[in-house]
Design a protein around this motif. Structure first.
Motif, mmCIF file in Angstrom:
data_model
loop_
_atom_site.group_PDB
_atom_site.id
_atom_site.type_symbol
_atom_site.label_atom_id
_atom_site.label_comp_id
_atom_site.label_asym_id
_atom_site.label_seq_id
_atom_site.Cartn_x
_atom_site.Cartn_y
_atom_site.Cartn_z
ATOM 1 N N SER A 240 38.630 31.410 30.573
ATOM 2 C CA SER A 240 38.168 31.579 29.160
ATOM 3 C C SER A 240 38.831 32.304 28.235
ATOM 4 C CB SER A 240 36.743 32.107 29.504
ATOM 5 O OG SER A 240 35.700 31.320 30.312
ATOM 6 N N PRO A 241 38.639 32.475 26.900
ATOM 7 C CA PRO A 241 39.260 33.009 26.056
ATOM 8 C C PRO A 241 38.852 34.534 26.306
ATOM 9 C CG PRO A 241 38.188 31.285 24.943
ATOM 10 C CD PRO A 241 37.662 31.271 26.354
ATOM 11 N N ASP A 242 39.787 35.287 25.718
ATOM 12 C CA ASP A 242 39.901 36.834 26.276
ATOM 13 C C ASP A 242 38.434 37.458 25.981
ATOM 14 O OD1 ASP A 242 42.382 36.551 26.830
ATOM 15 O OD2 ASP A 242 43.073 37.916 25.139
ATOM 16 N N GLY A 243 37.889 38.244 26.769
ATOM 17 C CA GLY A 243 36.590 38.859 26.961
ATOM 18 C C GLY A 243 36.541 40.537 26.620
ATOM 19 N N GLN A 247 40.083 43.062 26.142
ATOM 20 C CA GLN A 247 40.067 43.881 24.915
ATOM 21 C C GLN A 247 39.905 45.359 24.997
ATOM 22 O OE1 GLN A 247 36.825 41.869 22.757
ATOM 23 N NE2 GLN A 247 37.905 40.174 22.658
ATOM 24 N N GLN A 248 39.200 45.799 26.073
ATOM 25 C CA GLN A 248 39.194 47.211 26.230
ATOM 26 C C GLN A 248 40.571 47.790 26.992
ATOM 27 O OE1 GLN A 248 35.599 47.837 28.920
ATOM 28 N NE2 GLN A 248 34.327 46.715 27.535
ATOM 29 N N LEU A 249 41.083 46.923 27.933
ATOM 30 C CA LEU A 249 42.265 47.292 28.398
ATOM 31 C C LEU A 249 43.444 47.429 27.420
ATOM 32 C CD1 LEU A 249 44.330 47.863 30.806
ATOM 33 C CD2 LEU A 249 44.477 45.586 30.960
ATOM 34 N N GLU A 303 38.751 39.009 34.959
ATOM 35 C CA GLU A 303 37.747 38.913 34.008
ATOM 36 C C GLU A 303 37.061 37.553 34.277
ATOM 37 O OE1 GLU A 303 37.216 40.238 29.457
ATOM 38 O OE2 GLU A 303 38.446 38.378 29.595
ATOM 39 N N ASN A 304 37.881 36.626 34.785
ATOM 40 C CA ASN A 304 37.400 35.050 34.955
ATOM 41 C C ASN A 304 36.798 35.197 36.544
ATOM 42 O OD1 ASN A 304 37.758 32.738 32.699
ATOM 43 N ND2 ASN A 304 39.302 34.589 32.494
ATOM 44 N N GLY A 305 36.574 36.287 36.959
ATOM 45 C CA GLY A 305 36.058 35.988 38.650
ATOM 46 C C GLY A 305 37.197 35.955 39.778
ATOM 47 N N LEU A 306 38.261 35.834 39.266
ATOM 48 C CA LEU A 306 39.153 35.578 40.278
ATOM 49 C C LEU A 306 40.143 36.953 40.379
ATOM 50 C CD1 LEU A 306 40.712 32.460 38.309
ATOM 51 C CD2 LEU A 306 39.178 32.564 40.416
ATOM 52 N N GLN A 307 41.022 37.123 41.563
ATOM 53 C CA GLN A 307 41.785 38.123 41.893
ATOM 54 C C GLN A 307 43.313 38.027 41.352
ATOM 55 O OE1 GLN A 307 40.626 37.240 46.023
ATOM 56 N NE2 GLN A 307 40.293 39.378 46.267
ATOM 57 N N GLY A 308 44.083 38.996 41.354
ATOM 58 C CA GLY A 308 45.342 38.933 41.054
ATOM 59 C C GLY A 308 46.332 39.539 41.981
ATOM 60 N N VAL A 309 47.559 39.176 41.756
ATOM 61 C CA VAL A 309 48.447 40.026 42.983
ATOM 62 C C VAL A 309 50.000 40.228 42.028
ATOM 63 C CG1 VAL A 309 49.580 37.731 43.861
ATOM 64 C CG2 VAL A 309 49.772 39.864 45.039
ATOM 65 N N LEU A 310 50.608 41.283 42.525
ATOM 66 C CA LEU A 310 51.772 41.668 41.637
ATOM 67 C C LEU A 310 52.690 42.050 42.958
ATOM 68 C CD1 LEU A 310 53.774 42.386 39.553
ATOM 69 C CD2 LEU A 310 52.439 44.666 39.274
ATOM 70 N N MET A 311 53.821 41.293 43.074
ATOM 71 C CA MET A 311 54.724 41.578 44.186
ATOM 72 C C MET A 311 55.993 42.128 43.499
ATOM 73 S SD MET A 311 56.262 39.312 47.172
ATOM 74 C CE MET A 311 57.033 38.086 46.368
ATOM 75 N N ALA A 326 46.705 51.313 38.470
ATOM 76 C CA ALA A 326 45.346 51.706 39.099
ATOM 77 C C ALA A 326 44.569 52.429 38.024
ATOM 78 C CB ALA A 326 45.593 52.323 40.177
ATOM 79 N N PRO A 327 45.074 53.671 37.578
ATOM 80 C CA PRO A 327 44.182 54.255 36.636
ATOM 81 C C PRO A 327 43.620 53.769 35.309
ATOM 82 C CG PRO A 327 45.911 55.618 37.085
ATOM 83 C CD PRO A 327 46.151 54.152 37.475
ATOM 84 N N LEU A 328 44.323 52.580 34.913
ATOM 85 C CA LEU A 328 43.752 51.896 33.825
ATOM 86 C C LEU A 328 42.698 50.944 34.222
ATOM 87 C CD1 LEU A 328 47.290 50.730 32.187
ATOM 88 C CD2 LEU A 328 45.520 52.384 31.027
ATOM 89 N N PHE A 329 43.022 50.488 35.246
ATOM 90 C CA PHE A 329 41.771 49.312 35.986
ATOM 91 C C PHE A 329 40.528 49.976 36.348
ATOM 92 C CE2 PHE A 329 43.959 45.071 36.908
ATOM 93 C CZ PHE A 329 44.563 45.270 35.659
ATOM 94 N N ARG A 330 40.948 51.479 36.716
ATOM 95 C CA ARG A 330 39.862 52.208 37.393
ATOM 96 C C ARG A 330 38.726 52.581 36.483
ATOM 97 N NH1 ARG A 330 42.319 56.521 39.258
ATOM 98 N NH2 ARG A 330 42.982 55.040 40.936
#
Length: 680
Positions: A240-243, A247-249, A303-311, A326-330
């Motif tokens: 979906s478009p940004d929610g 925006q908060q991030l 935000e779309n109910g999925l998970q992300g991974v960063l390698m 981690a602090p930003l997401f927390r």
């Protein structure tokens, strides 16, 4: 394609075939694709009185006489020739048969470098052809000059190539007629005739354009086919478009996005809001803010109910990503976890269980992420920090962790546009050129001589005393008898007993075991080491904002791109930073690549210059990337043809134009490089 062995040609026995193998020529098609490296225009015949000292020239004359002299153990053969304007002498050393090879009165065509000696015009070791020969391959025309090997002469090679072209006429066509007509390309047979034995310069250029187009067209077709194979029949989750989360991030980020960052994120978000799987390269210079853009994309997938991974390529870089993200997401109520090789036992089992149930929204890690027991509940976005390149296979393994996740690849190695279309032709590309506000440009200086070196290290001492940090990079691990270059171990011993005595120093090089390397890098990143003396292992970067000084010993021994990557280790904080390129006193001329680095901090400018200085083969390292080497195309020069070839390839593969002809040729040319089946 002509797959006959080279020995099928008349005059090629086993001995000559071995010489051809040294040039990579095994079959007749290899021979006709052994293209000239340059040409000599021998079409203009002068008279003898028009010949000038020191100039290569062609002229016709009649043989008068020959003789042989012995001078200081050498045999000198002389052949006297004449025309209506004068006399010239042709000279060969230690080839006595030359004096009697042509009878008196024979008309010949001569080509060579003219010298005037005591009023006599001489030509040493000239090429001589009979004027009435049925086919003049070596004179009275534009003559091809080929790469050679010991025991294989230019005249022999020209004769064999001409024979191969004649025997195989006409060469089979490899481009669909519609493409040849649209892009005004020569037929393949004529192109090969004209590239080897051009009738004029315009014909040679037209032939070159056809052959370069064909080479780039098929490479782009292969990349387009791979892209279609990966994407066309697969569907990702439409985002979906940004929610509110995104925006908060964005509001939490310490700086607003630059225009380039915003454009890149909009391109990524547009891909993710489609069911077509994203396969995008995010390219930006060191410190351009790629990670901030990737983090917004990760927040979007969560935000779309999925998970992300960063390698990330190293544990310490993964840890730094975790410490930043981690602090930003927390604050947004999102759970982030770190998985590296150090995390074991119960802690690892608990993490993997949380990942599988969906309690972890974002997982950051290293190659440890590729283990079979790392299972996501629903993976939506794969981000690989590929600044020093995971293999394509490793990236694919991570993609397989999800059903059809979107994929974003970050690269901190700026690549010229033509290179990006070739290296990442199966991907869309976003580029960030602007640096975020607050970043100070790095001052780069070139210094040589012991006195200048001492001043540089005294300045490093003042930086360390002020609480800042620095790097010293050397080309070797240990001293070498073969190379007169500084080694990291010797420089470490020297500096810690002289200039840097009493300053906390660390030594880092590729022969250390992984644990020791990680410990030294961690100590430097956390400020327990003030000066890190290292080899180029620090190219795979860590973020040390207090590092303000980069000293590169024997900088002339490093490549331009490598120097730029090393320079990018500093200038990551708000303090003014410096990069000093030390080079040997014996180097009287400063290498061009060092001047380029001193003139600009722009990695894309550096990359373009590097491409021009090194040429595409070395720049790209084709074999490293699994791509075939270009036989004629030069990506530094052939940008316009690449654009046309790419457009034609996309049209052909999208509309299936001529694919019955194209796919078998793709299979023949590229199966061994890409390891896929090119089939309809």
């Amino acid at each position: 394609m002509i797959e006959k062995p080279i020995t099928s040609l008349k005059g090629v026995g086993e001995a000559l075939a071995i010489r051809f193998q040294r040039l990579g020529i095994h079959h007749v098609n290899d021979l006709i694709e052994h293209f000239p490296q340059r040409y000599e225009d021998r079409s203009c015949l002068l008279t003898i009185n028009q010949l000038c000292h020191g100039v290569f020239a062609s002229f016709s004359a009649t043989v008068e006489k020959g003789d042989v002299q012995r001078v200081r153990g050498k045999t000198i053969s002389r052949l006297w020739v004449r025309d209506e304007t004068g006399v010239a002498v042709l000279i060969w050393f230690n080839q006595p048969y030359r004096a009697t090879a042509w009878k008196r009165g024979t008309k010949v065509i001569v080509y060579g470098k003219v010298n005037r000696f005591r009023e006599l015009l001489q030509v040493e070791s000239p090429e001589v052809d009979l004027a009435d020969a049925a086919e003049l391959l070596n004179s009275t025309r534009i003559v091809p000059i080929y790469p050679l090997t010991q025991g294989l002469g230019a005249r022999t090679l020209r004769k064999l190539i001409a024979g191969a072209l004649h025997a195989e006429q006409p060469l089979s066509e490899t481009l669909p007629a519609t493409i040849r007509q649209k892009y005004h390309l020569l037929d393949r047979d004529r192109a090969f005739q004209e590239i080897h034995f051009p009738t004029d310069w315009a014909a040679m250029q037209a032939a070159k354009r056809r052959i370069v187009f064909e080479e780039l067209f098929y490479l782009q077709c292969a990349l387009a086919f791979l892209r279609h194979q990966r994407l066309d029949d697969r569907r990702s989750v439409r985002h979906s478009p940004d929610g509110a989360v995104v925006q908060q991030l964005q509001a939490q980020l310490p700086f607003g996005l630059t225009k380039d960052q915003q454009t890149a994120y909009e391109e990524i978000a547009g891909d993710m809001e489609s069911t077509r799987p994203m396969l995008r390269l995010l390219q930006g210079d060191v410190g351009s803010g790629k990670t901030a853009v990737a983090v917004l994309a990760l927040a979007k997938t969560i935000e779309n109910g999925l998970q992300g991974v960063l390698m990330a390529p190293t544990e310490i870089l993964a840890e730094q990503h975790y410490a930043t993200i981690a602090p930003l997401f927390r604050r947004l109520g999102l759970a982030t976890a770190l998985l590296t090789g150090h995390i074991k036992g119960g802690q690892r089992r608990e993490l993997l269980q949380s990942l599988q149930t969906g309690s972890i929204h974002l997982l950051i890690g290293t190659h440890a992420l590729l283990q079979p027991d790392v299972v996501f509940q629903k993976l939506g976005l794969v981000v690989t920090d590929e600044q020093h390149r995971f293999g394509v296979g490793q990236r694919a393994m991570l993609q397989e962790k999800g059903e059809v996740p979107h994929t974003l690849v970050m690269s901190a190695t700026p690549i010229p546009r033509t290179m990006a279309l070739t290296l990442y032709g199966d991907m869309d590309v976003s580029v960030i050129r602007q640096l975020p506000p607050g970043r100070q440009p790095i001052t780069t200086a070139i210094r040589s001589g012991q006195a200048a070196r001492e001043k540089v290290y005294k300045f490093l001492v003042t930086e360390a005393a002020a609480g800042r940090q620095g790097y010293v990079v050397c080309p070797l691990v240990e001293d070498s008898d073969k190379l007169s270059a500084q080694s990291a171990t010797e420089v470490f011993r020297e500096l810690t007993s002289t200039f840097l005595r009493g300053i906390r120093c660390g030594l880092l090089h590729g022969r250390m075991n992984a644990v020791d390397k990680e410990n030294v890098m961690r100590d430097f990143a956390e400020g327990r080491i003030s000066v890190l003396i290292a080899t180029t292992v620090i190219e795979v970067g860590i973020n040390v904002p207090k590092a303000t000084m980069m000293i590169i010993e024997d900088a002339d021994r490093f490549g331009l791109a490598q120097l730029h990557q090393l320079r990018g280790r500093v200038g990551r904080g708000s303090e003014r930073s410096f990069c000093v390129l030390l080079h040997d006193d014996d180097v009287s001329v400063i290498p061009e690549r060092l001047k380029v680095l001193a003139e600009t901090n722009d990695g894309f400018v550096v990359a373009e210059k590097d491409l021009l200085l090194r040429g595409p083969g070395q720049f790209l390292g084709y074999r490293q990337h699994g791509l075939p080497e270009m036989k004629m195309a030069n990506l530094a020069d052939d940008c316009d043809i690449l654009d046309e070839a790419r457009q034609a390839a996309l049209e052909a593969m999208n509309r299936r134009i001529g694919t019955d002809e194209i796919l078998p040729l793709l299979q023949q040319r590229f199966d061994r490089f890409f390891g896929v089946l090119f089939a309809g």
